[in-house]
Design a protein around this motif. Structure first.
Motif, PDB file in Angstrom:
ATOM      1  N   PHE A  90       0.692  -1.318  -0.130  1.00 51.75           N
ATOM      2  CA  PHE A  90      -0.169  -0.185  -0.020  1.00 51.75           C
ATOM      3  C   PHE A  90       0.910   1.577  -0.189  1.00 51.75           C
ATOM      4  N   GLY A  91       2.015   1.110  -0.171  1.00 52.49           N
ATOM      5  CA  GLY A  91       2.747   2.226  -0.403  1.00 52.49           C
ATOM      6  C   GLY A  91       2.230   3.297  -1.530  1.00 52.49           C
ATOM      7  N   PHE A  92       1.271   2.755  -2.890  1.00 52.75           N
ATOM      8  CA  PHE A  92       0.470   3.688  -3.485  1.00 52.75           C
ATOM      9  C   PHE A  92       0.295   5.034  -2.686  1.00 52.75           C
ATOM     10  N   VAL A  93      -0.642   4.923  -1.675  1.00 47.82           N
ATOM     11  CA  VAL A  93      -1.497   5.588  -0.730  1.00 47.82           C
ATOM     12  C   VAL A  93      -0.305   6.688  -0.816  1.00 47.82           C
ATOM     13  N   GLY A  94       0.375   6.342  -0.122  1.00 52.96           N
ATOM     14  CA  GLY A  94       1.143   8.127  -0.258  1.00 52.96           C
ATOM     15  C   GLY A  94       1.210   8.888  -0.907  1.00 52.96           C
ATOM     16  N   THR A  95       1.398   9.832  -0.257  1.00 55.02           N
ATOM     17  CA  THR A  95       1.146  11.364  -1.564  1.00 55.02           C
ATOM     18  C   THR A  95       2.739  12.517  -1.998  1.00 55.02           C
ATOM     19  N   ASN A  96       3.069  13.118  -2.804  1.00 49.41           N
ATOM     20  CA  ASN A  96       3.568  14.075  -1.882  1.00 49.41           C
ATOM     21  C   ASN A  96       3.260  14.827  -0.532  1.00 49.41           C
ATOM     22  N   VAL A  97       2.461  15.615  -0.646  1.00 48.52           N
ATOM     23  CA  VAL A  97       1.920  16.213   0.451  1.00 48.52           C
ATOM     24  C   VAL A  97       1.762  14.996   1.207  1.00 48.52           C
ATOM     25  N   ASN A  98       1.056  13.654   1.343  1.00 46.83           N
ATOM     26  CA  ASN A  98       1.481  12.992   2.996  1.00 46.83           C
ATOM     27  C   ASN A  98       2.000  11.821   2.448  1.00 46.83           C
ATOM     28  N   GLN A 179      -6.017  11.935   4.314  1.00 43.65           N
ATOM     29  CA  GLN A 179      -5.412  13.184   3.425  1.00 43.65           C
ATOM     30  C   GLN A 179      -4.887  12.522   2.393  1.00 43.65           C
ATOM     31  N   ALA A 180      -4.561  11.810   2.552  1.00 48.68           N
ATOM     32  CA  ALA A 180      -3.585  10.687   0.897  1.00 48.68           C
ATOM     33  C   ALA A 180      -4.984  10.521   0.327  1.00 48.68           C
ATOM     34  N   VAL A 181      -6.121  10.077   1.018  1.00 49.93           N
ATOM     35  CA  VAL A 181      -6.944   9.742   0.490  1.00 49.93           C
ATOM     36  C   VAL A 181      -7.884  10.438  -0.115  1.00 49.93           C
ATOM     37  N   SER A 182      -8.109  11.530   0.778  1.00 48.32           N
ATOM     38  CA  SER A 182      -8.933  12.610   0.400  1.00 48.32           C
ATOM     39  C   SER A 182      -8.255  13.235  -0.251  1.00 48.32           C
TER      40      SER A 182
END
Length: 583
Positions: A90-98, A179-182
């Motif tokens: 589930f590393g793909f859930v992470g974003t540049n912000v989170n 927040q990453a999902v939102s």
């Protein structure tokens, strides 16, 4: 200016859901599994094809899984950093912000245990449409993780996505996870969580209960909700999206159960079939709600009705709205305004095409003043109409820059796969903008007497737009060029011209240091070679050869220097006989 009118549709959405067959069909699928899993110590699943609402994949957990969850309170979060190299699915859930987040450890463990079977499910049903993924209790957590896994494999512009419906599921991750999902609105809208006030299980992973259960006095919130929540009580139901309010309402609804229950009693089974049937009947036979006539704010009125519907008190002593009500209204207002102001580049791109058209017009009429770049740089006053035209160009320049800076900023925040897709979609428009507008920034920069634009003055959004363009070149179909560009391909071309003029000045003044003289000669040699390559490939506009242009000013200076030191070169030969026929 009219005041922004906000309202909440949480009651209407809740009534629509409970009167449809969607929730009932999902719960029936879960119930069939429950009949077989009462003594099975694992989360079980089953696929139901050709159901009225599409294919349903249902997950359900046994009471033993629930007990295991209760026993791990206080040590049940695992961070994405800890999962790296162990179970980094589930590393793909992470974003540049989170980039870093934490998830429920027990849910990840169960998912890992079922991974081989879930991989087959994904391959077989991942592209089914419509697809409903549902789950109860800990099974709801597995359903959510499986849905995220499916969403990651779908293109950003996919129109048919799976819908995840959970019943009595605990919260799944921390604030960074939420927040990453939102940050992906299409992901967030794929989740519907049904929670009853008669079901204490979803409250287990909500601080401060979790902290107290772990023997800590900390009130730090560990888990945060995402998606839409359908909160149900004996008095009615309502939908909520805003995470902060949803968390407070979950605590308020479940506090009386959590206070009076010990972990062993939490194992009682909550039958959502009875709850849904009761709510459906209430929705159909509902009387018109009566509110205080003094409440004129539609958002406040809607929130009060929603809170009353789920049995939450809205007033304190003296009939004054309590803090929960006022906080819910304030959070809902911020949430709605944020949704209203979500930056959607497609909605404004046509307006920006109009702004670009103004610059195209200015480019055509500027030939008599040395061309697009020099006309803007020199800023000749001229007639009143000319002044107004220049003011209009400055205005359009500012609007375009604000728009594209915002796009670049939003793309940077997006997950890698979404950002790449968006960059390619907007590549043509962004490249045209860069080539049309950056010369104006360069003109402003050198008109003020500055130097070294590329290293000292260039905006980061231009750098990224150029970088993304270069990265996308393998995906473009490039045809052989047989005529000159209307826009110079290198948006920094005029900065190179200005630096070349400065180098000529250094060589001509006779007072510069030997090091400056040597550096200036090297700069001029590089620029001459670069210009000739661009001319051969038709990558410059014919306007650079207009008599009053800065390029021709440079050439007149450089040709004198070159005759003394170089004698002849491809550019010198070209400028002697061919440049007038370049177009």
């Amino acid at each position: 200016m009219n005041q922004l009118c906000l309202f909440s549709s949480g009651l209407e959405l809740a009534n629509l859901l409970v009167t449809s067959d969607l929730l009932q069909c999902s719960w029936e699928a879960i119930s069939e599994i429950h009949k077989q899993t009462s003594t099975t110590p694992h989360v079980s699943y089953k696929v139901y094809e050709n159901r009225p609402n599409g294919t349903i994949i249902a997950f359900a957990s046994s009471n033993q899984d629930t007990l295991s969850l209760v026993q791990t309170l206080g040590r049940d979060l695992v961070s994405s950093e800890e999962l790296k190299g162990v179970f980094d699915l589930f590393g793909f859930v992470g974003t540049n912000v989170n980039p870093s987040f934490s998830v429920h450890k027990e849910a990840v463990n169960v998912f890992s245990f079922l991974l081989n079977e879930l991989t087959l499910l994904k391959a077989q049903y991942g592209n089914s449409s419509p697809l409903i993924i549902t789950g109860h209790s800990l099974g709801g957590s597995i359903a959510s993780l499986f849905t995220l896994w499916l969403l990651d494999g779908m293109p950003p512009n996919a129109t048919k996505r799976p819908l995840c419906i959970t019943f009595g599921s605990p919260l799944l991750g921390d604030k960074s996870f939420q927040q990453a999902v939102s940050e992906r609105p299409t992901w967030n809208s794929s989740f519907l969580h049904v929670v009853s006030s008669q079901d204490p299980f979803p409250q287990l992973l909500i601080a401060p209960y979790n902290s107290v259960a772990a023997g800590s006095t900390s009130q730090t919130r560990l888990y945060e909700p995402f998606g839409t929540f359908l909160l149900c009580a004996e008095s009615g139901c309502a939908c909520f999206e805003e995470p902060e309010s949803t968390l407070e309402l979950l605590k308020a609804m479940g506090s009386k159960f959590v206070r009076n229950q010990n972990p062993q009693n939490i194992l009682c089974f909550t039958d959502y079939r009875v709850i849904l049937e009761n709510l459906k009947h209430k929705s159909i036979c509902k009387e018109i709600s009566q509110l205080d006539g003094s409440i004129m704010d539609p958002l406040l009125a809607g929130i009060i009705l929603q809170l009353k519907s789920i049995g939450v008190e809205t007033q304190g002593d003296g009939g004054v709205l309590n803090s929960l009500t006022t906080n819910t209204v304030a959070s809902a207002k911020k949430f709605l305004i944020r949704k209203r102001n979500v930056f959607d580049p497609s909605k404004k791109l046509n307006d920006r095409k109009v702004d670009m058209a103004y610059l195209e017009w200015y480019k055509k009429v500027a030939e008599d003043e040395g061309g697009y770049y020099d006309s803007y740089k020199n800023g000749q006053s001229g007639s009143r109409d000319d002044i107004r035209s220049r003011e209009e160009i400055i205005k359009r320049h500012r609007i375009l820059t604000q728009y594209w800076k915002k796009i670049v900023s939003e793309v940077q925040k997006m997950p890698q796969e979404v950002g790449v897709s968006l960059r390619r979609r907007w590549l043509y428009s962004g490249t045209n903008y860069r080539r049309m507008v950056e010369p104006l920034d360069i003109a402003d920069y050198y008109r003020k007497g500055h130097k070294d634009y590329i290293t000292q003055g260039r905006s980061g959004h231009y750098i990224l737009l150029e970088q993304w363009f270069n990265e996308a070149k393998p995906f473009q179909v490039v045809s052989e060029r047989n005529k000159a560009c209307s826009l110079i391909e290198d948006s920094c071309f005029w900065a190179h011209v200005e630096e070349a003029i400065i180098s000529c000045d250094i060589l001509n003044d006779g007072q510069s240091s030997p090091e400056d003289q040597r550096s200036s000669k090297e700069n001029l040699n590089r620029f001459e070679n670069c210009v000739m390559d661009m001319i051969k490939n038709y990558e410059v506009s014919p306007e650079i050869f207009l008599p009053q242009s800065s390029f021709m000013k440079w050439w007149r200076m450089y040709s004198i220097i070159a005759r003394k030191s170089v004698g002849s070169s491809p550019l010198i030969d070209f400028m002697k006989k061919d440049y007038r026929n370049y177009a």
